[in-house]
Write an enzyme that holds these catalytic residues in place. Structure first.
Site, PDB file in Angstrom:
ATOM      1  CB  VAL A  93       4.611   2.453  -5.921  1.00  0.00           C
ATOM      2  CG1 VAL A  93       5.024   3.305  -7.103  1.00  0.00           C
ATOM      3  CG2 VAL A  93       5.814   1.740  -5.320  1.00  0.00           C
ATOM      4  CB  ALA A 254       1.129   4.940 -13.819  1.00  0.00           C
ATOM      5  CG  ASP A 255      -2.524   5.487  -8.770  1.00  0.00           C
ATOM      6  OD1 ASP A 255      -2.568   6.156  -7.729  1.00  0.00           O
ATOM      7  OD2 ASP A 255      -3.220   5.731  -9.772  1.00  0.00           O
ATOM      8  NE  ARG A 256       2.636  -0.229  -6.022  1.00  0.00           N
ATOM      9  CZ  ARG A 256       3.132  -0.604  -4.848  1.00  0.00           C
ATOM     10  NH1 ARG A 256       3.935  -1.646  -4.771  1.00  0.00           N
ATOM     11  NH2 ARG A 256       2.822   0.051  -3.748  1.00  0.00           N
ATOM     12  CB  ALA A 264      -1.847  -0.383 -10.720  1.00  0.00           C
TER      13      ALA A 264
END
EC number: 5.3.1.23
Length: 365
Positions: A93, A254-256, A264
């Protein structure tokens, strides 16, 4: 000294090609948005914070030598190129949030009657470049907040596992979240780095992180480079590790992060969280506020990128899987908030259930 994955001077951008590590250290020139999209999509640069920074700086490099007839034409160029960069890897994100912020700035500058075309371009370049330094400062704050949270939990838990006589801790991390995944210092690896600086890191374990082996290739590379006491383990060893080695905490990136705390992150994170819960090991997510997406109510709404079969069936040019076998290769999985002890940010550590309210107050939303 931590590794430098991004080299930038106005008009010039280079990234350390992470596909070649740890065998070869080679910097690749990024001459514009098309190059930026390619190095992100091919995972020559990866890690949600680094993706956003490289994406935005690739746009800065492209527009720096250009001349624009009007502010409107500059704004249109910015909007089109930012939307394109977001499509390179949609799960992370940070790139989308950075694009929204920069587009909002471009819209405001376009409307401002006292801002000329050269002024607008200059202010836009300044804003993209400021992201680089902000990421480093945010990472250091994440590192300090996370280290203190882990040490406090250990100190207040009678007979806490994963500690030595002087209060040093043993921790596990997954994928790569260090200087190679950010502008510098790192998120989850920044927490580990801060523990080391405090003299409180007894040992760090890192997973190999199949199928791209970011842990074996990148995290292990950083840990060896900085001479941390470290051990590489297979992804399939985590349950045995937590049972046998008295790990004090698991820290991942974390990526999102959704509004409810669902997270995620690199594929394999979910199963580590399940195992940590079973063994009573605290499970922390370390992420900047730019990785938290309050517009998404839960992890069910996060788009999960799927990668090519070849990443599973081959190592380099060598096939390791039986020809003709079908593959399922999601790049990420979603860890439910119920498995997460705390989410470490540059503004503090939050339990998942309090995340949305706390971040809303912090950001004045």
């Amino acid at each position: 000294m931590s590794l430098q994955s991004i080299k930038y001077n106005r008009g010039s951008l280079e990234i350390l090609d992470q596909l070649l590590l740890p065998v070869q250290s080679k910097y690749v020139a990024v001459r514009g948005v098309e190059d930026g999209w390619k190095v992100i999509n091919k995972m020559q640069v990866r890690g949600a914070p680094a993706i956003a920074i490289v994406g935005c700086l690739s746009l800065a490099v492209e527009i720096y030598p250009e001349e624009f007839e009007s502010k409107k034409s500059l704004r249109q160029e910015i909007e089109g190129k930012l939307n394109y960069l977001v499509s390179a890897r949609p799960t992370a994100v940070n790139m989308k949030i950075a694009a929204d912020e920069l587009l909002s700035l471009a819209n405001d500058l376009t409307k401002a009657e006292d801002v000329s075309v050269p002024d607008m371009k200059q202010r836009f370049l300044n804003a993209t470049e400021a992201m680089l330094q902000k990421d480093i400062a945010d990472n250091r704050a994440i590192g300090a907040n996370g280290a203190q949270a882990i040490l406090k939990r250990v100190a207040t838990t009678l007979g806490a596992a994963g500690t030595s006589g002087n209060g040093s801790v043993r921790v596990l991390t997954h994928c790569n979240t260090g200087s190679l995944a950010t502008a510098g210092y790192g998120t989850a690896l920044g927490v580990i780095r801060n523990l080391h600086e405090l003299g409180k890191l007894e040992h760090v374990y890192c997973t190999e992180t199949r199928p791209y082996n970011q842990g074996a290739r990148l995290t292990a590379y950083e840990l060896v480079h900085e001479k941390f006491p470290a051990t590489l383990v297979l992804d399939s060893m985590v349950a045995a590790l937590l049972r046998a080695k008295n790990v004090a905490a698991v820290v991942v990136g974390a990526d999102r992060v959704a509004a409810n705390g669902d997270t995620a992150n690199k594929i394999g994170t979910y199963q580590i969280a399940v195992v940590a819960k079973h063994h009573g090991v605290p499970f922390y997510v370390a992420a900047p506020l730019t990785s938290i997406d309050l517009q998404i109510p839960s992890g069910d709404h996060i788009i999960i990128e799927e990668r090519p079969d070849r990443e599973m069936t081959h190592v380099g040019e060598h096939r390791i899987a039986a020809p003709g076998i079908n593959c399922w290769n999601p790049a990420f999985d979603v860890t439910p908030a119920s498995l997460i002890t705390g989410i470490i940010t540059e503004r503090g550590v939050f339990e998942p259930q309090e995340l949305k309210e706390a971040i809303t107050k912090l950001l004045g939303l």
